[in-house]
Motif scaffolding. Structure first.
Motif, PDB file in Angstrom:
ATOM      1  N   GLU A  53      -2.368   5.814  -4.586  1.00  0.00           N
ATOM      2  CA  GLU A  53      -2.431   5.325  -3.208  1.00  0.00           C
ATOM      3  C   GLU A  53      -2.413   3.799  -3.162  1.00  0.00           C
ATOM      4  O   GLU A  53      -1.733   3.204  -2.331  1.00  0.00           O
ATOM      5  N   VAL A  54      -3.164   3.172  -4.050  1.00  0.00           N
ATOM      6  CA  VAL A  54      -3.190   1.712  -4.104  1.00  0.00           C
ATOM      7  C   VAL A  54      -1.820   1.187  -4.515  1.00  0.00           C
ATOM      8  O   VAL A  54      -1.283   0.256  -3.894  1.00  0.00           O
ATOM      9  N   LEU A  55      -1.227   1.793  -5.529  1.00  0.00           N
ATOM     10  CA  LEU A  55       0.087   1.344  -6.002  1.00  0.00           C
ATOM     11  C   LEU A  55       1.164   1.532  -4.940  1.00  0.00           C
ATOM     12  O   LEU A  55       2.011   0.658  -4.740  1.00  0.00           O
ATOM     13  N   LEU A  56       1.143   2.661  -4.244  1.00  0.00           N
ATOM     14  CA  LEU A  56       2.127   2.893  -3.179  1.00  0.00           C
ATOM     15  C   LEU A  56       1.950   1.908  -2.029  1.00  0.00           C
ATOM     16  O   LEU A  56       2.920   1.450  -1.433  1.00  0.00           O
ATOM     17  N   ALA A  57       0.705   1.590  -1.704  1.00  0.00           N
ATOM     18  CA  ALA A  57       0.446   0.633  -0.624  1.00  0.00           C
ATOM     19  C   ALA A  57       0.981  -0.748  -0.982  1.00  0.00           C
ATOM     20  O   ALA A  57       1.546  -1.449  -0.132  1.00  0.00           O
TER      21      ALA A  57
END
Length: 194
Positions: A101-105
């Motif tokens: 989720e952090v990487l996609l954001a």
């Protein structure tokens, strides 16, 4: 990586103005997470890190794209589009961040995409509405985000304005941005969830 470590690496790399922007994006993402029951820690971390590669050398960004088999269409764009995907790769490979989720954001904070996670939505919107932004019409978007109760409608309005701006400037629009615009278009009959 904890938030203090993230702030340290961003402060060391970015100019003061961009560093302060990153902190405001993180703060805004946390505020939105509170409103929309998102993960405040993930939103804050992605917000701090989202512009990590903003000023990287274009040639080295192209190398990251090819070496990590990222979308080859990225090679047709400059740092405005590349810095998100490149920063996500660096955060994973160099700093060991494995939270998708952090990487996609981080990856999609500029372009958006169809079917974003909540953390992606929070950072995408926060980057557009943080208090330092003075884009024409930003107050309407802030009102939509803070008072109208829909992340998806806010994303649609941001995407629509971005696409219209780029078209009016004769700038190519990245396909993920078009997909984002189409997916979050509420004139469509599909049911959307925040």
């Amino acid at each position: 990586m904890n938030i203090d470590q993230a702030i340290k690496i961003v402060k060391e790399k970015l100019p003061v103005k961009r560093f302060n922007h990153s902190l405001r994006v993180a703060e805004t993402a946390v505020k939105l997470a509170e409103i929309y029951d998102g993960d405040k820690d993930k939103a804050e971390l992605a917000g701090v890190l989202h512009d990590y590669s903003k000023y990287d050398d274009l040639g080295s960004m192209y190398q990251v794209v090819t070496q990590h088999d990222l979308d080859s269409n990225l090679l047709s764009y400059g740092s405005e589009i590349l810095h998100g995907p490149v920063a996500a790769v660096i955060m994973k490979d160099k700093y060991g961040i494995n939270d998708d989720e952090v990487l996609l954001a981080i990856k999609n904070h500029t372009t958006g995409r169809a079917q974003m996670t909540k953390t992606e939505k929070l950072v995408f919107i926060a980057d557009y509405i943080e208090p330092g932004r003075q884009t024409p019409g930003v107050e309407e978007i802030r009102d939509l985000a803070y008072n109208q109760g829909s992340l998806d409608k806010t994303i649609y309005e941001i995407s629509k304005r971005t696409v219209l701006y780029l078209i009016n400037k004769d700038i190519n629009v990245y396909d993920a941005t078009i997909a984002c615009l189409n997916y979050y278009n509420y004139s469509d009959e599909r049911v959307k969830d925040d």
